[in-house]
Every structure is written in structure tokens, then in C-alpha cells.
Design a protein around this motif. Structure first.
Motif, PDB file in Angstrom:
ATOM      1  N   LYS A 143       0.828  -1.207   0.000  1.00  0.00           N
ATOM      2  CA  LYS A 143       0.000   0.000   0.000  1.00  0.00           C
ATOM      3  C   LYS A 143       0.863   1.257   0.000  1.00  0.00           C
ATOM      4  N   GLN A 144       1.952   1.238   0.761  1.00  0.00           N
ATOM      5  CA  GLN A 144       2.859   2.388   0.794  1.00  0.00           C
ATOM      6  C   GLN A 144       3.493   2.605  -0.577  1.00  0.00           C
ATOM      7  N   GLU A 145       3.858   1.511  -1.247  1.00  0.00           N
ATOM      8  CA  GLU A 145       4.432   1.607  -2.591  1.00  0.00           C
ATOM      9  C   GLU A 145       3.422   2.188  -3.581  1.00  0.00           C
ATOM     10  N   TYR A 146       2.176   1.757  -3.449  1.00  0.00           N
ATOM     11  CA  TYR A 146       1.114   2.233  -4.343  1.00  0.00           C
ATOM     12  C   TYR A 146       0.900   3.737  -4.155  1.00  0.00           C
ATOM     13  N   GLU A 166      -8.046  -3.905  -3.344  1.00  0.00           N
ATOM     14  CA  GLU A 166      -7.208  -5.095  -3.504  1.00  0.00           C
ATOM     15  C   GLU A 166      -6.673  -5.191  -4.935  1.00  0.00           C
ATOM     16  N   SER A 167      -7.500  -4.796  -5.890  1.00  0.00           N
ATOM     17  CA  SER A 167      -7.119  -4.874  -7.305  1.00  0.00           C
ATOM     18  C   SER A 167      -6.044  -3.856  -7.675  1.00  0.00           C
ATOM     19  N   ASP A 168      -5.854  -2.837  -6.815  1.00  0.00           N
ATOM     20  CA  ASP A 168      -4.815  -1.832  -7.082  1.00  0.00           C
ATOM     21  C   ASP A 168      -3.415  -2.374  -6.796  1.00  0.00           C
ATOM     22  N   LEU A 169      -3.348  -3.383  -5.948  1.00  0.00           N
ATOM     23  CA  LEU A 169      -2.058  -3.929  -5.535  1.00  0.00           C
ATOM     24  C   LEU A 169      -1.579  -4.989  -6.521  1.00  0.00           C
ATOM     25  N   PRO A 170      -0.278  -5.149  -6.666  1.00  0.00           N
ATOM     26  CA  PRO A 170       0.248  -6.149  -7.613  1.00  0.00           C
ATOM     27  C   PRO A 170      -0.051  -7.577  -7.154  1.00  0.00           C
ATOM     28  N   GLU A 171      -0.209  -8.471  -8.124  1.00  0.00           N
ATOM     29  CA  GLU A 171      -0.432  -9.884  -7.816  1.00  0.00           C
ATOM     30  C   GLU A 171       0.830 -10.488  -7.201  1.00  0.00           C
TER      31      GLU A 171
END
Length: 340
Positions: A143-146, A166-171
Motif C-alpha cells: 500500500k505504501q508503494e502504491y 485489492e485490485s490496485d495492488l500487484p499480484e
């Protein structure tokens, strides 16, 4: 009469067909053990770094299979090579090549840098099997990276954790470690061990690798550098001797070549010194692991001794109670006689 003959022939035909079918069945399920397989070996290399994960470098150390209970055990070494402050966690599953069925894969032991994964219900007919290792990074770090990415792109600086989907974060990233039946060791005694058992096994394997590394350096690497130095010195001596019969220009070139050899000799000396230092470090590491192993064994012996001492104490207490009871009984008998 003809009917009987026909029936007899039909029976023989059926029996022959059954025998052929049985033989084919046997060949199909046992051919792996005796027929030559010239297909390419699809095996992840042992003792080499495996890339593909952002935070972790994996190394395949061992892969065993017990056909009796259809159990596989894969030993992996993991090193946290990423920048995350929190180390990731892992999940596992396994699949045969070109098959859709998944096998349950469970992490049965982990230490600071080792993971032991067991794959269950793998039939003896397997050929190539893949262990899928998924790396799950800490959600707060993601989340901090995003948020940092949004800010760098000129987006809203007020984005909060609650706004992030959740979809904003990498798989999660995944690697497949492949095992080929021709490279997997059969171990008829493979079972799930205790944590202490796996720890002991891990220490012993580390000691074996360390000892092998020491042997390679002492018997191969250092002698190679020493031989190189000897060759360079001989070549240098030959060049010096040849200078007596050379022109001025040739002597200049020879001097330059001699300087290069002097530099190579010094580099070889430096490499030998470095290798000897590494041997000392590895010997210290080996001794450290040996002490760990002895301590682990000692604890086991102490526990065994404590159990024996406890058992002896209980037996002694029982004997004491029995003796005391016998004395009381004798005293009671004596009292009865006195009364008479």
C-alpha cells in the motif's frame, strides 16, 4: 464335439488376451523403472539460485519421494534479498506436467533460511511434477508503494489505505520448481519428522556442503593458483634469458610482458591469500554447525536422561512405599502375637 472344441479355443483366446492386457498394464506402470527414457530431463538445478521473486532468492537443496505412502519432500533454502522490511510469506501447491489436478503441498518445517515442503498423494506413475511457490509480500508495504507511485505521477497526495482496493495492488509473484522422476531420490523411509529432526537434518546438510566447499578450495582452487604462479615464473625467467639476444625495441616489449606476468603473479598470490581466508571462515562455520548439532543431540540425551532419572525416582519411591508397607504388616503381625 465341434461346439466343445470351439468353446475351448474361445477360452484360450480370452486367456491370451487377458495375459496380454495384464502384461501391457504391468509394462505401463513399471516401465519407468526399467525402460530407457530419452526425453529431455526437466529438472530445476540443485544448489543453484532460482530467480523470479522480487524479495527472495530460492535454492533447491533436496527432493525425495516415498512411493509406498505417495509422499514427496522438497527442501528449499531461502534468502531475503529484497528491500522489504518485513519478510514475505509463502504458499504452495503442486501439479504434474500437462495435468490439471492439483496436489496438496504443505510447509512442514521452516527455520531462518530453510523450508521443507511435503507434497501428498503423488502416484508412483508421475513423470514430471511442478512445485508452485507463491511469494506474498506484506500488504502495508504494498500500500505504501502504491501511494508513492500515485504521488510520483502527480496524483492526489491524500490517498489513504482505505481508498486502496485489492485490485490496485500487484499480484503475488510465483515461481515453479520442477522435479523429474529421474532426478528425484527414492526414499522408502521418508516420513514427516519433528522440528528437531528437521533442524538436525538441516545442520548436517549444511555441514556437508561446507566440508565439500573447503575440500574444493584446498584440493582444486589453491593448487590451480599455485600452478599458475609456477608457470608464470618459468615464462618470466625464459623471457629474461631471451632478452640477451633481442634488439632494443624487442627488449622494450619483453619488459612490458614481464611486467604483465609480475602483475599476474601478484594477483595469483592475492587470490591464494583470499582463498585461505575463506577456508578459515568455512572451518569456523563448520565448527559452529558442529557445536549446534552437538547441543541439539545433548538436549535430546539430557531429556532422555531426565526421563530415566524420573522413572528411577518413581521406581525408588514405589520400592520405598512397598518396604514401608511390609514393615507395617510385620509390625502388625508382631503386635497380634504379643496380644495372644
Amino acid at each position: 464335439m465341434k461346439n466343445k472344441l470351439n468353446r475351448g479355443r474361445e477360452n484360450k483366446t480370452y486367456i491370451s488376451l487377458l495375459l496380454v492386457a495384464g502384461l501391457a498394464f504391468g509394462v505401463f506402470f513399471t516401465s519407468k523403472t526399467w525402460m530407457y527414457d530419452d526425453s529431455a530431463i526437466a529438472q530445476t538445478a540443485f544448489n543453484e539460485s532460482i530467480g523470479g521473486l522480487s524479495q527472495t532468492t530460492l535454492t533447491l537443496r533436496d527432493w525425495e519421494y516415498n512411493p509406498k505412502n505417495e509422499l514427496m519432500e522438497v527442501t528449499l533454502e531461502r534468502n531475503h534479498t529484497g528491500t522489504d522490511a518485513v519478510e514475505p510469506t509463502f504458499s504452495f501447491y503442486a501439479k504434474e506436467q500437462n495435468e490439471s489436478q492439483k496436489y496438496n503441498a504443505e510447509l512442514v518445517y521452516q527455520s531462518d533460511n530453510n523450508m521443507v515442503v511435503q507434497i501428498e498423494d503423488v502416484p508412483e506413475s508421475f513423470q514430471v511434477i511442478g512445485l508452485f511457490v507463491t511469494e506474498h509480500r506484506d500488504k502495508n508495504i504494498l500500500k505504501q508503494e502504491y501511494k508513492a507511485q500515485i504521488e510520483n505521477k502527480g496524483g492526489e497526495a491524500t490517498v489513504t489505505d482505505q481508498n486502496i482496493k485489492e485490485s490496485d495492488l500487484p499480484e503475488p509473484e510465483e515461481v515453479i520448481i520442477v522435479g523429474d522422476y529421474r532426478k528425484i531420490d527414492d526414499n522408502q523411509s521418508l516420513v514427516t519428522k519433528t522440528d528437531k529432526g528437521y533442524k538436525k537434518e538441516s545442520i548436517m546438510a549444511d555441514m556437508k556442503r561446507t566440508k565439500q566447499e573447503i575440500t574444493t578450495i584446498i584440493e582444486e582452487d589453491i593448487p590451480f593458483q599455485e600452478d599458475l604462479m609456477t608457470t608464470l615464473k618459468e615464462e618470466k625467467q625464459t623471457l629474461k634469458q631471451d632478452m640477451a639476444f633481442e634488439t632494443k625495441e624487442e627488449k622494450t616489449d619483453t619488459k612490458r610482458e614481464i611486467e604483465q606476468k609480475d602483475k599476474a603473479i601478484e594477483e595469483a598470490k592475492s587470490e591464494i591469500k583470499k582463498q585461505k581466508k575463506k577456508v578459515k571462515e568455512l572451518q569456523d562455520k563448520y565448527q559452529n554447525r558442529e557445536e549446534k548439532l552437538n547441543a541439539l543431540t545433548q538436549n535430546k540425551d539430557d531429556n532422555h536422561q531426565q526421563k530415566n532419572e524420573k522413572k528411577d525416582a518413581e521406581n525408588a519411591k514405589t520400592d520405598q512405599q512397598a518396604t514401608h508397607k511390609n514393615k507395617e504388616e510385620k509390625n502388625n503381625e508382631g503386635s497380634k502375637k504379643d496380644k495372644k
